[in-house]
Write an enzyme that holds these catalytic residues in place. Structure first.
Site, PDB file in Angstrom:
ATOM      1  N   HIS A   1     -10.619 -18.182   0.495  1.00 54.74           N
ATOM      2  CA  HIS A   1      -9.900 -17.551   1.591  1.00 54.74           C
ATOM      3  C   HIS A   1      -9.392 -18.659   2.505  1.00 54.74           C
ATOM      4  O   HIS A   1     -10.180 -19.451   2.974  1.00 54.74           O
ATOM      5  CB  HIS A   1     -10.800 -16.643   2.401  1.00 54.74           C
ATOM      6  CG  HIS A   1     -11.305 -15.433   1.677  1.00 54.74           C
ATOM      7  ND1 HIS A   1     -12.433 -15.433   0.894  1.00 54.74           N
ATOM      8  CD2 HIS A   1     -10.823 -14.163   1.623  1.00 54.74           C
ATOM      9  CE1 HIS A   1     -12.637 -14.239   0.407  1.00 54.74           C
ATOM     10  NE2 HIS A   1     -11.676 -13.437   0.820  1.00 54.74           N
TER      11      HIS A   1
ATOM     12  N   SER B   1      -2.676 -10.929   2.391  1.00 55.78           N
ATOM     13  CA  SER B   1      -3.835 -10.823   3.273  1.00 55.78           C
ATOM     14  C   SER B   1      -5.049 -10.389   2.466  1.00 55.78           C
ATOM     15  O   SER B   1      -4.929  -9.885   1.354  1.00 55.78           O
ATOM     16  CB  SER B   1      -3.565  -9.790   4.375  1.00 55.78           C
ATOM     17  OG  SER B   1      -3.652  -8.467   3.842  1.00 55.78           O
ATOM     18  N   ASP B   2      -6.215 -10.565   3.062  1.00 55.96           N
ATOM     19  CA  ASP B   2      -7.400  -9.926   2.509  1.00 55.96           C
ATOM     20  C   ASP B   2      -7.298  -8.435   2.833  1.00 55.96           C
ATOM     21  O   ASP B   2      -6.442  -8.016   3.615  1.00 55.96           O
ATOM     22  CB  ASP B   2      -8.664 -10.530   3.115  1.00 55.96           C
ATOM     23  CG  ASP B   2      -9.866 -10.369   2.205  1.00 55.96           C
ATOM     24  OD1 ASP B   2      -9.863  -9.431   1.375  1.00 55.96           O
ATOM     25  OD2 ASP B   2     -10.819 -11.162   2.322  1.00 55.96           O
ATOM     26  N   TRP B   3      -8.158  -7.637   2.228  1.00 55.08           N
ATOM     27  CA  TRP B   3      -8.092  -6.189   2.421  1.00 55.08           C
ATOM     28  C   TRP B   3      -8.244  -5.840   3.906  1.00 55.08           C
ATOM     29  O   TRP B   3      -9.237  -6.165   4.536  1.00 55.08           O
ATOM     30  CB  TRP B   3      -9.174  -5.505   1.597  1.00 55.08           C
ATOM     31  CG  TRP B   3      -8.739  -5.026   0.250  1.00 55.08           C
ATOM     32  CD1 TRP B   3      -9.049  -3.812  -0.313  1.00 55.08           C
ATOM     33  CD2 TRP B   3      -7.928  -5.700  -0.730  1.00 55.08           C
ATOM     34  NE1 TRP B   3      -8.473  -3.704  -1.568  1.00 55.08           N
ATOM     35  CE2 TRP B   3      -7.781  -4.842  -1.842  1.00 55.08           C
ATOM     36  CE3 TRP B   3      -7.301  -6.936  -0.755  1.00 55.08           C
ATOM     37  CZ2 TRP B   3      -7.040  -5.174  -2.969  1.00 55.08           C
ATOM     38  CZ3 TRP B   3      -6.555  -7.294  -1.874  1.00 55.08           C
ATOM     39  CH2 TRP B   3      -6.444  -6.418  -2.964  1.00 55.08           C
TER      40      TRP B   3
ATOM     41  N   GLY C   1      -6.757  -7.131   6.347  1.00 54.81           N
ATOM     42  CA  GLY C   1      -6.842  -8.361   7.124  1.00 54.81           C
ATOM     43  C   GLY C   1      -5.544  -8.742   7.810  1.00 54.81           C
ATOM     44  O   GLY C   1      -5.296  -9.923   8.042  1.00 54.81           O
TER      45      GLY C   1
END
Length: 259
Positions: A21, A98-100, A102
């Site tokens: 990440h 993006s992250d979930w 995020g």
């Protein structure tokens, strides 16, 4: 360099690798709001260096941003990290997702260079009506949208060229004895023994051993989130030792797992 090798292996089969990440993702507690404050030197030499090496030697097709802030700014909103450093300084031209859940700001994340809000429809932040309204009001320049769309289309094009069908059915063609042996060998080779006083390891089959703790009889074959998967087969430490030794190994629960 390990990350670069993994990315190369994945993408050699026509599958896009996503490296994550990005960046300074060191906290789970308050992961959406924590602020990582680091010196510029530490940021580049410690936190960014693994990403830079993977980008240089393997060119991953996509990046995933972290949840946290760096120097006071959420990374999905950081033009300095996504556009100025990753895209311009490093010369990388892939897709940034993006992250979930995020994404925290529609306009800032688009202008920073974040192409895709995950997990997608329905969007939580980049809602269709809101986005159209901001574009018509000139809050978000058209060229910014064009850049984001271009990166998404290039990513889709790479996926199409792989020949892998969308929503294709899974099969077990790779579920063979050879595959199992190879994966086991990889796991064996990955073990690093830091200390072995009096040559206590490896244990000898005739030695008396016992297993203590719930982890010995529980199947732990997968993680959570993106680490979850449906394994072809699974076993426990106790069952594996029984198969290896040809006898039951004494077991004590020790402590109960509290969830």
């Amino acid at each position: 360099m390990a990350a670069a090798s993994i990315v190369k292996g994945i993408q050699s089969g026509g599958v896009a690798a996503t490296i994550k990440h990005f960046v300074c993702n060191d906290f789970e507690d308050q992961r959406n709001s924590v602020n990582a404050i680091v010196s510029e030197r530490a940021l580049r030499e410690v936190y960014l260096m693994p990403f830079q090496l993977a980008t240089k030697y393997a060119n991953p097709k996509s990046y995933m941003t972290c949840y946290n802030r760096v120097q006071g700014e959420h990374v999905p909103n950081s033009k300095k990290l996504i556009t100025d450093l990753l895209r311009k300084e490093w010369g990388w031209d892939g897709l940034v997702m993006s992250d979930w859940f995020g994404v925290y700001n529609c306009e800032k994340s688009l202008e920073a260079g974040l192409d895709l809000e995950c997990p997608g429809g329905p969007a939580m932040i980049r809602k269709h009506e809101s986005l159209i309204h901001q574009i018509l009001a000139r809050e978000i320049p058209q060229y910014v949208i064009d850049e984001r769309v271009k990166n998404i289309l290039n990513f889709i094009k790479f996926g199409i060229e792989s020949g892998i069908p969308a929503n294709g059915k899974e099969n077990e063609d790779n579920n063979t004895a050879e595959t199992s042996a190879f994966i086991r060998q990889l796991a064996d080779d990955a073990i690093v023994l830091l200390k072995n006083e009096n040559s206590i390891l490896p244990l000898k089959p005739e030695e008396n051993i016992c297993l203590i703790g719930p982890g010995a009889i529980e199947r732990r074959t997968t993680g959570g989130g993106s680490a979850s998967l449906n394994s072809y087969y699974h076993t426990t430490v106790a069952d594996a030792l029984k198969t290896k030794l040809g006898r039951d190994v004494p077991f004590a629960m020790g402590v109960q797992r509290i969830i």
